[in-house]
Design an enzyme around this catalytic site. Structure first.
Site, short mmCIF file in Angstrom:
data_model
loop_
_atom_site.label_atom_id
_atom_site.label_comp_id
_atom_site.label_asym_id
_atom_site.label_seq_id
_atom_site.Cartn_x
_atom_site.Cartn_y
_atom_site.Cartn_z
N CYS A 51 0.70 -1.61 -0.04
CA CYS A 51 -0.18 -0.08 -0.02
C CYS A 51 0.63 1.65 0.02
CB CYS A 51 -0.86 -0.17 1.08
SG CYS A 51 -1.75 1.59 1.41
N TYR A 88 -5.35 7.12 -9.22
CA TYR A 88 -6.27 6.27 -8.70
C TYR A 88 -7.74 6.92 -9.54
CZ TYR A 88 -4.23 3.86 -4.52
OH TYR A 88 -3.45 3.26 -4.45
#
Length: 307
Positions: free
Chosen positions: A44, A175
């Protein structure tokens, strides 16, 4: 997403702060070596920040760390990298258990990084920008002697502006491209991303780091996106105007950081690829993980020393 806003500070009580434009009145917990466990995941990018800052400041002996595996289901990150799939300090199989220990009906996403109180095994905070901010400002008594000044006073105002643009246009920008729900949304996101990337390329052409001669928090925040770019974002998120390896300043800069102690050893490209290509079933329904790209290029000379 709303995060648990609690903070861990040198002077406990309630803290009212202004940071990145936000005014907060939040409960605080006391800085105590050994009391907290940073739960992160190498896969992450948001958690990767906390891992790097913990390394750079030398906080490994005062804040323990547990690492979740690269993939998770809708419920939670899991500790499948540990023997028996159980975190050896918390005794949990899922990070979700730490959230439920404090909020039995916790309604939001279970995110990393998270700071967990070891004694109660309950989550303290998952507010990732504040976690690294406070590692620097609040845990100073426990930094190693030669820890870098990640928030230099002389350029802090400009640095926060730079970080804000990196967050909105690059960290989140990839994203925005990857999860666009329409062609127009994707086109707009793509254009915004590459406007910012070109700005960064220009900024880093004549300076070694984002704020000049020294590594700051801004560099940590940009690095975690750059190091994932060619392996994931270029193809998986359709951010494919070009690769980082095709941008001379950004590519040299990214390798420079990767080869700096505290950065490169936190990167596991196989876990990174597994996370994105397996978890995002709507984008990659086959779950096939690409074999490339060649990651040995990250250790090639960067030529940034003279800047």
């Amino acid at each position: 997403m709303n995060y648990i806003p609690d903070r861990i500070t040198a002077e406990p009580g309630r803290s009212r702060d202004t940071f990145a434009g936000a005014e907060l009145d939040v409960p605080t917990w006391p800085v105590e070596p050994g009391r907290y466990r940073l739960v992160a995941a190498a896969a992450c990018p948001w958690a990767n920040r906390a891992i790097i800052v913990r390394n750079l400041l030398g906080l490994q002996d005062v804040i323990s760390m547990g690492l979740a595996g690269p993939t998770h289901d809708v419920r939670s990150w899991t500790f499948d990298l540990d023997p028996g799939g159980v975190d050896p300090v918390l005794g949990y199989e899922r990070l979700q258990q730490a959230y439920f220990a404090r909020y039995p009906d916790y309604p939001r996403g279970i995110t990393v990084p998270a700071m967990v109180d070891v004694e109660s095994k309950a989550v303290v905070t998952n507010d990732f920008p504040w976690i690294t901010h406070d590692f620097f400002f609040e845990w100073r008594e426990h930094h190693r002697a030669d820890a870098p000044d990640l928030w230099p006073a002389e350029c802090r105002e400009e640095m926060e502006e730079v970080m804000r643009r990196i967050f909105t246009e690059v960290n989140n920008g990839v994203y925005r491209c990857g999860f666009a729900g329409s062609q127009k949304a994707y086109d707009d996101a793509y254009d915004r991303l590459w406007t910012a990337m070109d700005w960064l390329e220009e900024r880093l052409t004549h300076r070694r780091y984002l704020m000049g001669e020294s590594i700051t928090e801004a560099d940590v925040r940009l690095f975690t996106t750059l190091v994932r770019f060619d392996a994931v974002y270029h193809g998986h998120f359709k951010c494919n105007r070009n690769k980082i390896t095709e941008m001379p300043a950004l590519w040299g800069y990214a390798r420079d950081l990767y080869q700096t102690p505290g950065f490169g050893e936190t990167i596991d490209f196989e876990q990174i690829k597994a996370h994105y290509y397996v978890v995002h079933e709507d984008i990659n329904p086959t779950g096939i993980i690409p074999k490339g790209p060649d990651t040995s290029v990250w250790t090639t000379p960067h030529g940034r020393d003279s800047l």
